[in-house]
Design an enzyme around this catalytic site. Structure first.
Site, PDB file in Angstrom:
ATOM      1  N   MET A   1       0.822  -1.271   0.114  1.00 59.96           N
ATOM      2  CA  MET A   1      -0.013  -0.131  -0.079  1.00 59.96           C
ATOM      3  C   MET A   1       0.765   1.292   0.006  1.00 59.96           C
ATOM      4  O   MET A   1       2.144   1.212   0.397  1.00 59.96           O
ATOM      5  CB  MET A   1      -1.017  -0.048   1.346  1.00 59.96           C
ATOM      6  CG  MET A   1      -1.779  -1.087   1.181  1.00 59.96           C
ATOM      7  SD  MET A   1      -3.064  -1.200  -0.159  1.00 59.96           S
ATOM      8  CE  MET A   1      -3.942  -2.378   0.313  1.00 59.96           C
ATOM      9  N   CYS A   2       0.355   2.333  -0.445  1.00 57.43           N
ATOM     10  CA  CYS A   2       1.263   3.496  -0.703  1.00 57.43           C
ATOM     11  C   CYS A   2       0.374   4.784  -0.650  1.00 57.43           C
ATOM     12  O   CYS A   2      -0.827   4.673  -0.409  1.00 57.43           O
ATOM     13  CB  CYS A   2       1.685   3.356  -1.969  1.00 57.43           C
ATOM     14  SG  CYS A   2       2.706   1.804  -2.545  1.00 57.43           S
ATOM     15  N   GLY A   3       1.081   5.843  -0.801  1.00 60.18           N
ATOM     16  CA  GLY A   3       0.322   7.191  -1.039  1.00 60.18           C
ATOM     17  C   GLY A   3       0.569   7.727  -2.476  1.00 60.18           C
ATOM     18  O   GLY A   3       1.763   7.681  -2.642  1.00 60.18           O
ATOM     19  N   ASN A  63       4.601   7.562  -2.320  1.00 58.44           N
ATOM     20  CA  ASN A  63       5.420   7.175  -0.887  1.00 58.44           C
ATOM     21  C   ASN A  63       4.974   5.801  -0.935  1.00 58.44           C
ATOM     22  O   ASN A  63       3.825   5.265  -1.320  1.00 58.44           O
ATOM     23  CB  ASN A  63       4.377   7.916   0.128  1.00 58.44           C
ATOM     24  CG  ASN A  63       4.857   9.372   0.469  1.00 58.44           C
ATOM     25  OD1 ASN A  63       5.823   9.681   0.160  1.00 58.44           O
ATOM     26  ND2 ASN A  63       3.907  10.042   1.282  1.00 58.44           N
TER      27      ASN A  63
END
Length: 735
Positions: A1-3, A63
């Site tokens: 998962m990330c931004g 991110n």
């Protein structure tokens, strides 16, 4: 998962021989993207990447929360071998045990993979199948932005139409978020709206979306001009800023007119096999994986099947083998009643022989974390359960875990909520004509009336939720008269809470009709009216409203990713859901009069009573119980559904009272511009013991969220004559 954070010039059409951007213009784009990533650092603290194209008309930023392929080769933004297709992705894409997708792309299409990253798999699928068809091959939870910079040609006049196109898309249920807005000639896209604050966005309230509740069902949010990419949908942005939207997937259900041909045993086995496979896929990672465990059947069944896969089949759980101990995480609320299920969770863990770590969340803890939870969720919630989930998500991280399995989606697919009973009873289940309710119209009619009386008298209103009712026949007819709209409104503040100018402007507005119009596609409306059983219509409406826009945010992604935790919900695997949606209503919510009805207590609508309700005559999620019977305790197999809610009765002048009094000051409330201070003042007087008013407490939670968001985002005060997104108010053109 990330931004992810993206900045796109709305007009990228460049004439031949145009000058490159100035160094300062390029630096401005990079600085804004970098600062936006800082605001999303909680979503991915492991790496930070930015890519900007030659003319600075587009920048992708990311991110990283390293889960699969921890090497630098998996860093994003990711680029195709030709370096003309670029992508950032938040989420996970699952291939099967044989890596069929990768193998097909390698052997049939000659693609050479250079990493194990999901992003590279997405790029390869896009190169082979194009958009939007590549989305049909993605299994998992994700949001993505893909930029294909190859020149697009207008074939009608043979002219260049500019540089490429942008594709935005979101997973089928909306597990992963994706927002967009327009600022100063650029389209901004991000995992959370707060990222826009670094890119020139000046937030304003979308009062219309708040009052009508359409932020819960459609593209709009609490913020003027900030929109979501809808679940199961894609958006293509052309070089001139034009946007084309489409849907690549939607929920569908069995035709209510067709009898079921499978035996019950076949259906039970099918659910077991499909759920086991969905869990198996989600055990893959290069980091440890844990499980959120409550006292309910959903998370307990996940823990039971995981234990079976790890111990009996030798499946690795993340980067741990079968000899490593399985770890579960549970929340513990103080006091008596049905709020605290940690004792049941502990008995389940002991029965399975797995480790359980508990997070005690008392009144002080809830008060301390209330504002941070609201800031991360970016919308209001009428219960403290989101704050509890926010606190719980600190535990995996503190113990070296980045990934957890969660039980979200089970109640939606298997009819776990008691308010589904009314719509089950509205029509016979013709798929199972021999069932008791199908054979006896008189019995079904008597239960319809009984359920109506009991739910009207008690329902969720007894717990202080907002009461709207179903007043508009047009809204009801639009959904074949199913009763679910009244229940989705329980989360929507009533008009009395709002400032006088808001009450006057929206006087006579019908929130349910507005939400129905936002929610239903023509295809879905036709199926609700002609094809689906009312129970299935209710499930559809709930999934497309509360599940996607509330439960999967404040009880899902936002509270988990606030602490850099990737949550994987196997029950929201779309292949599993497609199987379950073809099952007859009667095997999901089964009429079981021989079952011993259970009274409940502890802050729910039936507080302090031992009354036996119509809910006691039904076994919710019946087929899931049967499918999961080998993996759960007898206690859980027989236990009635209890929703995850937090306590709503707190002492006068205690930590929660002091916190809400500190947040909901007259100055802060009036600065919102759209809330009536007198209602808040009365709530502060009446929401706490003795004689606590449950609805007054809900008012304070909602307003407390708005005040926190308004202050931390710097939202402008809403005023009459200001922005009123959406173009109309209850069908009246905007002045």
């Amino acid at each position: 998962m990330c931004g992810i954070s993206v900045s796109i010039a709305l007009d990228r059409r460049q004439p031949e021989g145009s000058r490159p951007p100035s160094a300062s213009a390029r630096a401005d784009v990079e600085t804004q993207l970098s600062k936006s990533l800082d605001l999303l650092a909680h979503r991915g603290p492991d790496a930070k990447g930015i890519w900007i194209n030659d003319d600075a008309s587009l920048g992708l930023a990311h991110n990283r929360l390293s889960i699969n392929d921890l090497s630098p080769q998996a860093t994003q933004p990711h680029h195709s071998p030709c370096h003309q297709i670029h992508a950032v992705i938040n989420g996970e894409i699952y291939d099967d045990a044989a890596n069929t997708l990768r193998t097909q792309l390698e052997t049939q299409h000659g693609y050479v993979f250079h990493s194990g990253a999901d992003t590279e798999l997405v790029l390869a699928l896009y190169r082979v199948y194009g958009a939007p068809h590549f989305l049909n091959h993605l299994r998992g939870e994700f949001s993505l932005v893909l930029y294909d910079e190859r020149v697009v040609v207008d074939h009608e006049n043979g002219k260049r139409n500019g540089k490429g196109k942008v594709i935005m898309a979101r997973d089928r249920f909306g597990i992963k978020p994706l927002f967009w807005t327009r600022v100063a000639g650029r389209l901004l896209v991000a995992s959370e709206a707060k990222a826009f604050l670094a890119m020139g966005w000046e937030p304003e309230w979308d009062v219309g979306a708040v009052v009508e509740g359409v932020w819960q069902v459609g593209e709009r949010t609490l913020f003027e001009g900030v929109n979501k990419v809808l679940p199961g949908c894609w958006v293509e942005v052309g070089a001139g800023g034009e946007m084309v939207k489409g849907r690549y997937w939607d929920l569908d259900y069995a035709d209510k007119r067709e009898p079921e041909t499978r035996s019950v045993e076949e259906m039970v086995l099918g659910v077991r096999e499909q759920l086991t496979e969905a869990i198996r896929l989600r055990l893959r990672a290069d980091v440890p994986i844990g499980i959120y465990l409550s006292g309910g059947i959903d998370s307990s069944l996940l823990a039971g099947i995981v234990t079976h896969l790890v111990r009996d089949e030798g499946i690795r759980m993340g980067n741990r083998d079968a000899t490593s101990r399985i770890c579960c995480f549970s929340i513990q609320f103080p006091g008596e009643g049905n709020f605290d299920e940690s004792d049941i969770a502990e008995r389940t863990a002991n029965w399975l022989g797995v480790q359980i770590l508990k997070k005690r969340v008392d009144e002080s803890t809830l008060a301390e974390n209330f504002a941070d939870s609201a800031y991360h969720c970016e919308h209001h919630n009428m219960d403290l359960n989101s704050v509890g989930k926010f606190c719980l998500s600190t535990v995996p991280r503190e113990n070296g875990f980045k990934v957890v399995l969660t039980g979200e989606g089970s109640d939606e697919h298997f009819a776990g909520y008691p308010f589904f009973i009314g719509d089950l009873l509205r029509e016979p289940d013709l798929a199972m004509p021999e069932s008791a309710l199908s054979k006896s119209p008189e019995l079904r009619a008597s239960l319809v009336e009984r359920a109506r009386r009991e739910f009207e008298a008690l329902a969720v209103w007894g717990a202080g939720a907002f009461q709207h009712g179903m007043r508009n026949p047009e809204a009801s007819r639009a959904v074949n008269n199913v009763g679910i709209l009244g229940w989705t409104q329980a989360w929507q503040p009533t008009l009395h809470m709002f400032a006088p100018w808001v009450r006057e402007r929206w006087a006579g507005a019908d929130c349910q009709l507005a939400q129905t119009n936002e929610l239903l596609t023509p295809e879905a409306k036709d199926k609700i009216m002609t094809k689906w059983h009312p129970l299935h219509s209710s499930q559809y409406l709930w999934c497309r409203s509360l599940l996607a826009n509330n439960l999967l945010t404040c009880l899902g992604d936002r509270t988990e990713m606030a602490h850099s935790i990737e949550a994987r919900p196997p029950f929201l695997d779309h292949v599993l859901s497609e199987y379950v949606n073809r099952l007859p209503p009667s095997v999901k919510l089964a009429y079981a009069p021989e079952k011993e009805p259970q009274g409940r207590s502890g802050g729910m609508p039936w507080d302090g009573t031992n009354t036996k309700f119509v809910t006691g005559l039904f076994s919710e999620k019946w087929i899931l119980r049967e499918a999961g019977k080998p993996y759960i305790t007898k206690e859980l197999y027989e236990r009635q559904k209890h929703p995850y809610v937090a306590p709503n009765r707190w002492p006068e002048d205690g930590p929660m009272h002091r916190k809400l009094r500190e947040i909901c000051t007259r100055e802060a409330v009036e600065k919102l511009g759209f809330v009536d201070w007198e209602i808040v003042r009365e709530a502060l007087e009446n929401a706490f013991a003795p004689g606590a008013d449950g609805r007054a407490f809900r008012v304070l939670l909602v307003v407390g969220c708005w005040v926190t968001i308004g202050q931390r985002f710097g939202v402008k005060r809403a005023e009459l004559g200001g922005q009123m997104a959406g173009g109309t108010v209850a069908g009246i053109p905007k002045e």
